[in-house]
Enzyme design. Structure first.
Site, mmCIF file in Angstrom:
data_model
loop_
_atom_site.group_PDB
_atom_site.id
_atom_site.type_symbol
_atom_site.label_atom_id
_atom_site.label_comp_id
_atom_site.label_asym_id
_atom_site.label_seq_id
_atom_site.Cartn_x
_atom_site.Cartn_y
_atom_site.Cartn_z
ATOM 1 N N SER A 240 0.964 21.496 -66.954
ATOM 2 C CA SER A 240 -0.254 22.020 -66.925
ATOM 3 C C SER A 240 -0.849 23.786 -66.422
ATOM 4 O O SER A 240 -0.007 24.032 -66.372
ATOM 5 C CB SER A 240 -1.692 20.866 -66.035
ATOM 6 O OG SER A 240 -0.908 21.714 -64.548
ATOM 7 N N LYS A 241 -1.819 24.048 -67.814
ATOM 8 C CA LYS A 241 -2.223 25.027 -67.492
ATOM 9 C C LYS A 241 -2.306 25.511 -65.929
ATOM 10 O O LYS A 241 -1.851 27.158 -65.850
ATOM 11 C CB LYS A 241 -4.095 25.387 -67.965
ATOM 12 C CG LYS A 241 -3.679 25.234 -69.436
ATOM 13 C CD LYS A 241 -5.057 25.840 -70.076
ATOM 14 C CE LYS A 241 -4.973 25.431 -71.478
ATOM 15 N NZ LYS A 241 -6.146 25.511 -71.820
ATOM 16 N N ARG A 242 -2.446 25.156 -64.641
ATOM 17 C CA ARG A 242 -2.630 25.787 -63.617
ATOM 18 C C ARG A 242 -0.792 26.227 -62.899
ATOM 19 O O ARG A 242 -1.161 26.911 -62.164
ATOM 20 C CB ARG A 242 -3.235 24.639 -63.216
ATOM 21 C CG ARG A 242 -2.444 23.144 -62.303
ATOM 22 C CD ARG A 242 -3.137 22.078 -61.289
ATOM 23 N NE ARG A 242 -2.438 21.419 -61.329
ATOM 24 C CZ ARG A 242 -1.384 21.308 -60.089
ATOM 25 N NH1 ARG A 242 -0.812 21.332 -59.725
ATOM 26 N NH2 ARG A 242 -0.735 19.800 -60.594
ATOM 27 N N HIS A 243 0.006 25.491 -63.478
ATOM 28 C CA HIS A 243 1.623 25.874 -63.268
ATOM 29 C C HIS A 243 1.953 27.177 -64.259
ATOM 30 O O HIS A 243 2.506 27.638 -63.924
ATOM 31 C CB HIS A 243 2.515 24.493 -63.791
ATOM 32 C CG HIS A 243 2.317 23.106 -62.969
ATOM 33 N ND1 HIS A 243 1.573 22.048 -63.541
ATOM 34 C CD2 HIS A 243 1.824 22.953 -61.769
ATOM 35 C CE1 HIS A 243 1.697 21.326 -62.049
ATOM 36 N NE2 HIS A 243 1.825 22.103 -61.555
#
Length: 468
Positions: A240-243
């Site tokens: 995801s974007k957080r990764h």
């Protein structure tokens, strides 16, 4: 047989990191086999597809160096061809018209859900007389899928995968408004583009069964499938974007080199022994699908940083200068003038060994291009005590008389000065660094002084320790 691969993104956003790896694997496979790599933009979702996203995909592939062959194919423009195939299947008895209303379909779904059954079309119009069609209802066209036996895929990554045909219903090929569905469009496009190998993420594996049925209904050869495990985050969860599931342009803006990112993506799910540094020319020679693993890969920014640092150290200084200049402008708050660019060029060798990204390189290099008097950060200001400034004033007097302005000559002079002053070399070197770089961090200080030149060095020392 000429190997033909394709990359077929939907232009509903940026070229994300998983898509970039899929494009890379397709490109490498085609190049390894002396084949063709094609680009198709699957822009049939007219509500979400944008020109900006199309351009982002083109720019991202171009930055990575993944050049495609032939003209780009835009899927939406081929809708008449897709409809033509659906109608031919209808004529051949491989498809049929279905007049089930939206209300009937909803009731069908609700009943299946209530009974705990998979939600599938029940085939109510499969063998029914079209004369019974209700008035005012536009039909869809559905595939007359096999109802017994199995559909088998011998996947080049996943191995042999089977599904019972009774688990696959008669999918819609052409909607009531005459527009083709994704499943039909993909098959027709891959056939017409002569695609021999469909290499994509394993989230498409279930689609492959349905698409295989369309190929067989048309009497077309089925391409080889290779479904690659997805990329996960460092914690093993779906990326995801957080990764870091960002667009390729974000990696470019963070200061990664395209060759480093390609090398990193190559090693996400593919390997060649213990090799980690694999330039693209070597990757083309080595790459094949038998070395693609079946387990998801995990994004690891530390590995990417280390790889990027390697490629920075190996890069031509002139090439790096062109790449880093925009980053230096941002870091220094001003565009480098001719003198600043010259100092950057001469100092590049000492800078690039200390950085892992172009952004880090620019932050290290910014002091070379700043105009006098240069700003001091907090650590540099604390280093420049009254005693340190007094030392610098005395040192500057001696440096003015230095005949040869080279790192070796400067080092010799500074060491002699420290010895005569009765202080450790660090007591001189640290104030020097603070005065010349405005920071407590820089390449070797004697190298810095050589790169700055006599006049700039003495000028910065005068700014930091003005004559009393």
């Amino acid at each position: 047989m000429t190997v033909v691969t394709r990359f077929a993104p939907s232009p509903t956003g940026y070229l994300h990191i998983g898509g970039a790896r899929t494009a890379l694997f397709n490109w490498l496979f085609s190049r390894h086999h002396g084949g063709v790599f094609r680009l198709r933009i699957e822009d049939t979702d007219r509500q979400r597809s944008t020109d900006a996203a199309v351009q982002a995909i083109i720019d991202g592939l171009g930055w990575l160096g993944l050049a495609w062959d032939d003209a780009i194919v835009f899927q939406f423009a081929r809708a008449p061809r897709h409809a033509e195939v659906a109608l031919r299947m209808l004529e051949q008895g491989q498809a049929y018209r279905c007049w089930a209303s939206p209300e009937e379909l909803e009731a069908m779904r609700a009943a299946a859900k209530a009974e705990g059954r998979p939600i599938r079309y029940d085939g109510r119009w499969r063998d029914r007389d079209p004369a019974e069609a209700p008035p005012g209802v536009s039909p869809v066209i559905r595939l007359r899928a096999p109802q017994s036996g199995e559909t088998v895929i011998r996947d080049l990554v996943q191995g042999e995968v089977r599904v019972a045909n009774e688990q696959l219903d008669d999918m819609v090929l052409l909607r009531a408004d005459g527009t083709p569905t994704y499943m039909l469009s993909v098959v027709v496009d891959d056939h017409d583009m002569a695609v021999t190998h469909v290499i994509r993420g394993d989230d498409h594996l279930t689609n492959a069964f349905r698409q295989t049925q369309i190929y067989r209904a048309m009497g077309w050869g089925v391409p080889e499938f290779a479904h690659i495990p997805l990329i996960h985050g460092p914690d093993g969860a779906k990326l995801s974007k957080r990764h870091g599931a960002l667009g390729v342009e974000a990696y470019r803006d963070m200061g990664y080199l395209p060759e480093a990112l390609c090398n990193y993506l190559l090693r996400l799910g593919w390997g060649h022994g213990d090799e980690e540094i694999i330039p693209v020319e070597q990757a083309i020679r080595w790459f094949d699908l038998d070395a693609v693993g079946r387990s998801p890969s995990r994004l690891d920014f530390d590995k990417l940083d280390n790889l990027n640092g390697h490629y920075l150290r190996q890069a031509d200084d002139g090439h790096l200068l062109r790449l880093v200049t925009p980053f230096v402008t941002a870091a220094a708050g001003t565009a480098p003038d001719a003198a600043g660019l010259d100092r950057l060029a001469r100092g590049m060798g000492g800078l690039k060994v200390r950085a892992k990204t172009l952004k880090e390189l620019a932050e290290l290099a910014a002091f070379y291009v700043r105009q006098r008097p240069i700003a001091m950060d907090d650590k540099a200001s604390r280093i420049l005590t009254d005693d340190a400034r007094a030392l610098l004033r005395r040192l500057a007097d001696g440096l003015r008389e230095l005949e040869a302005w080279s790192a070796a000559a400067i080092e010799s002079a500074v060491r002699s000065f420290a010895e005569q002053a009765g202080v450790k070399l660090g007591n001189v070197a640290q104030p020097l660094r603070a005065a010349l770089a405005g920071s407590s961090v820089s390449p070797g200080i004697f190298e810095v002084m050589e790169v700055l030149g006599r006049d700039e060095t003495l000028g910065r020392l005068s700014d930091a320790a003005p004559p009393v």
